[in-house]
Design a protein around this motif. Structure first.
Motif, PDB file in Angstrom:
ATOM      1  N   PRO A 220       2.685  -0.546  -6.666  1.00  0.00           N
ATOM      2  CA  PRO A 220       2.711  -1.459  -7.814  1.00  0.00           C
ATOM      3  C   PRO A 220       4.126  -1.957  -8.123  1.00  0.00           C
ATOM      4  O   PRO A 220       4.301  -3.089  -8.581  1.00  0.00           O
ATOM      5  CB  PRO A 220       2.127  -0.644  -8.969  1.00  0.00           C
ATOM      6  N   THR A 221       5.126  -1.129  -7.835  1.00  0.00           N
ATOM      7  CA  THR A 221       6.511  -1.580  -7.997  1.00  0.00           C
ATOM      8  C   THR A 221       6.794  -2.722  -7.031  1.00  0.00           C
ATOM      9  O   THR A 221       7.350  -3.757  -7.421  1.00  0.00           O
ATOM     10  CB  THR A 221       7.497  -0.416  -7.762  1.00  0.00           C
ATOM     11  N   ALA A 222       6.377  -2.564  -5.776  1.00  0.00           N
ATOM     12  CA  ALA A 222       6.568  -3.634  -4.794  1.00  0.00           C
ATOM     13  C   ALA A 222       5.814  -4.895  -5.211  1.00  0.00           C
ATOM     14  O   ALA A 222       6.337  -6.010  -5.080  1.00  0.00           O
ATOM     15  CB  ALA A 222       6.114  -3.170  -3.416  1.00  0.00           C
TER      16      ALA A 222
ATOM     17  N   VAL B 174       0.824  -1.208   0.000  1.00  0.00           N
ATOM     18  CA  VAL B 174       0.000   0.000   0.000  1.00  0.00           C
ATOM     19  C   VAL B 174       0.858   1.258   0.000  1.00  0.00           C
ATOM     20  O   VAL B 174       1.788   1.398   0.798  1.00  0.00           O
ATOM     21  CB  VAL B 174      -0.938   0.017   1.233  1.00  0.00           C
ATOM     22  N   CYS B 175       0.521   2.182  -0.912  1.00  0.00           N
ATOM     23  CA  CYS B 175       1.085   3.528  -0.895  1.00  0.00           C
ATOM     24  C   CYS B 175      -0.072   4.515  -1.041  1.00  0.00           C
ATOM     25  O   CYS B 175      -1.231   4.138  -0.841  1.00  0.00           O
ATOM     26  CB  CYS B 175       2.165   3.710  -1.967  1.00  0.00           C
TER      27      CYS B 175
ATOM     28  N   LEU C  54      -0.907  -3.774 -14.399  1.00  0.00           N
ATOM     29  CA  LEU C  54      -1.421  -3.348 -13.095  1.00  0.00           C
ATOM     30  C   LEU C  54      -2.260  -2.085 -13.237  1.00  0.00           C
ATOM     31  O   LEU C  54      -1.968  -1.222 -14.065  1.00  0.00           O
ATOM     32  CB  LEU C  54      -0.263  -3.115 -12.130  1.00  0.00           C
ATOM     33  N   ARG C  55      -3.293  -1.971 -12.405  1.00  0.00           N
ATOM     34  CA  ARG C  55      -4.159  -0.799 -12.397  1.00  0.00           C
ATOM     35  C   ARG C  55      -4.393  -0.370 -10.955  1.00  0.00           C
ATOM     36  O   ARG C  55      -4.614  -1.200 -10.073  1.00  0.00           O
ATOM     37  CB  ARG C  55      -5.514  -1.086 -13.067  1.00  0.00           C
ATOM     38  N   ALA C  56      -4.374   0.936 -10.740  1.00  0.00           N
ATOM     39  CA  ALA C  56      -4.526   1.484  -9.393  1.00  0.00           C
ATOM     40  C   ALA C  56      -5.924   1.218  -8.852  1.00  0.00           C
ATOM     41  O   ALA C  56      -6.916   1.274  -9.572  1.00  0.00           O
ATOM     42  CB  ALA C  56      -4.239   2.980  -9.407  1.00  0.00           C
TER      43      ALA C  56
ATOM     44  N   TYR D 281      -0.530 -15.015  -2.796  1.00  0.00           N
ATOM     45  CA  TYR D 281      -1.314 -14.095  -3.617  1.00  0.00           C
ATOM     46  C   TYR D 281      -0.823 -12.682  -3.317  1.00  0.00           C
ATOM     47  O   TYR D 281      -0.642 -12.313  -2.154  1.00  0.00           O
ATOM     48  CB  TYR D 281      -2.809 -14.207  -3.304  1.00  0.00           C
ATOM     49  N   ILE D 282      -0.617 -11.877  -4.367  1.00  0.00           N
ATOM     50  CA  ILE D 282      -0.016 -10.552  -4.224  1.00  0.00           C
ATOM     51  C   ILE D 282      -0.888  -9.507  -4.911  1.00  0.00           C
ATOM     52  O   ILE D 282      -1.364  -9.720  -6.029  1.00  0.00           O
ATOM     53  CB  ILE D 282       1.390 -10.533  -4.871  1.00  0.00           C
ATOM     54  N   ASP D 283      -1.057  -8.356  -4.254  1.00  0.00           N
ATOM     55  CA  ASP D 283      -1.813  -7.257  -4.830  1.00  0.00           C
ATOM     56  C   ASP D 283      -1.251  -5.951  -4.269  1.00  0.00           C
ATOM     57  O   ASP D 283      -0.392  -5.966  -3.374  1.00  0.00           O
ATOM     58  CB  ASP D 283      -3.298  -7.399  -4.481  1.00  0.00           C
ATOM     59  N   SER D 284      -1.732  -4.840  -4.796  1.00  0.00           N
ATOM     60  CA  SER D 284      -1.356  -3.528  -4.279  1.00  0.00           C
ATOM     61  C   SER D 284      -2.565  -2.614  -4.343  1.00  0.00           C
ATOM     62  O   SER D 284      -3.509  -2.854  -5.107  1.00  0.00           O
ATOM     63  CB  SER D 284      -0.178  -2.938  -5.066  1.00  0.00           C
ATOM     64  N   ALA D 285      -2.525  -1.556  -3.534  1.00  0.00           N
ATOM     65  CA  ALA D 285      -3.630  -0.600  -3.482  1.00  0.00           C
ATOM     66  C   ALA D 285      -3.106   0.719  -2.929  1.00  0.00           C
ATOM     67  O   ALA D 285      -1.992   0.796  -2.415  1.00  0.00           O
ATOM     68  CB  ALA D 285      -4.757  -1.140  -2.602  1.00  0.00           C
TER      69      ALA D 285
END
Length: 166
Positions: A24-26, A15-16, A77-79, A44-48
Motif C-alpha cells: 500500500p505504501t508503493a 504485491v507484498c 486503502l484496504r488490504a 491504474y494503480i492497486d495493491s494486494a
C-alpha cells in the motif's frame, strides 16, 4: 513486461505479503508520482497481498504515519489478496521481495508470467545490489522510512519505463 500501447491504460499492481505495509505504501507513492506527472488517466494503480492475514484492514498505522509525513495518503486503502483475475488485468505485477514473487509465480497462469517482476528492478538502487523492499513490520520506524526511500526511487523508474513505452 508488457509494452504500453499508445492510448491504452496501463494497470500496475504492487504485491507484498499482507498488503498493509509495503504494497500500500508503493501504491500511494506511485499514485502521487503519477498524478504529479499528469498521467493519472493513463495508469491504474492497486495493491494486494499474497496472504489473507489482513483482508479489509487499512495499512499499518506506522506505515500510514511515515507516508503521511511525506505527503502520501494511505488512509482509504484496504488490504486485499491477489485474485486470479489480477493476472489477466494488470500489465505490471510487482512483488516487493523474492518470497512473494515466488508465490505469484506459482499462482500465475503461464500466459501471464511475463507480467511478474520485482519492484526494485526499476530502481537505480537495484544495480547497487538492492533487489528487494524489506518488510518493516517487525522493526522500528526507520524501516518504514527505508521502504519509502526505496519505493520512491523504484516508482520514478517504473513511471519512466511506462511513459517511454518500453
Amino acid at each position: 513486461m508488457m509494452n504500453r500501447r499508445e492510448g491504452a491504460r496501463t494497470n500496475v499492481l504492487f504485491v507484498c505479503m499482507g498488503n498493509i505495509c509495503r504494497s500500500p505504501t508503493a501504491e500511494a507513492v506511485f499514485r502521487h508520482q503519477v498524478i504529479a506527472a499528469g498521467v493519472e488517466e493513463e495508469i491504474y494503480i492497486d495493491s494486494a497481498g499474497t496472504h489473507d492475514y489482513h483482508i479489509g484492514e487499512p495499512p499499518d498505522e506506522r506505515a500510514q504515519r511515515a507516508a503521511g509525513r511525506r505527503g502520501y495518503d494511505t488512509k482509504a486503502l484496504r488490504a486485499r489478496i491477489v485474485d486470479e483475475k489480477d493476472f489477466e488485468f494488470f500489465h505490471y505485477i510487482l512483488a516487493m521481495d523474492r518470497a512473494n514473487l515466488a508465490v505469484l509465480q506459482r499462482e500465475c497462469p503461464a500466459e501471464y508470467s511475463h507480467k511478474l517482476g520485482l519492484l526494485m528492478q526499476y530502481s537505480e538502487k537495484f544495480s547497487e545490489g538492492v533487489q528487494e523492499v524489506p518488510d518493516p513490520y517487525f522493526g522500528g520506524s526507520q524501516g518504514f522510512e527505508h521502504v519509502l526511500n526505496l519505493v520512491e526511487d523504484a516508482g520514478r523508474g517504473l513511471l519512466n519505463r511506462i511513459r517511454n513505452g518500453k
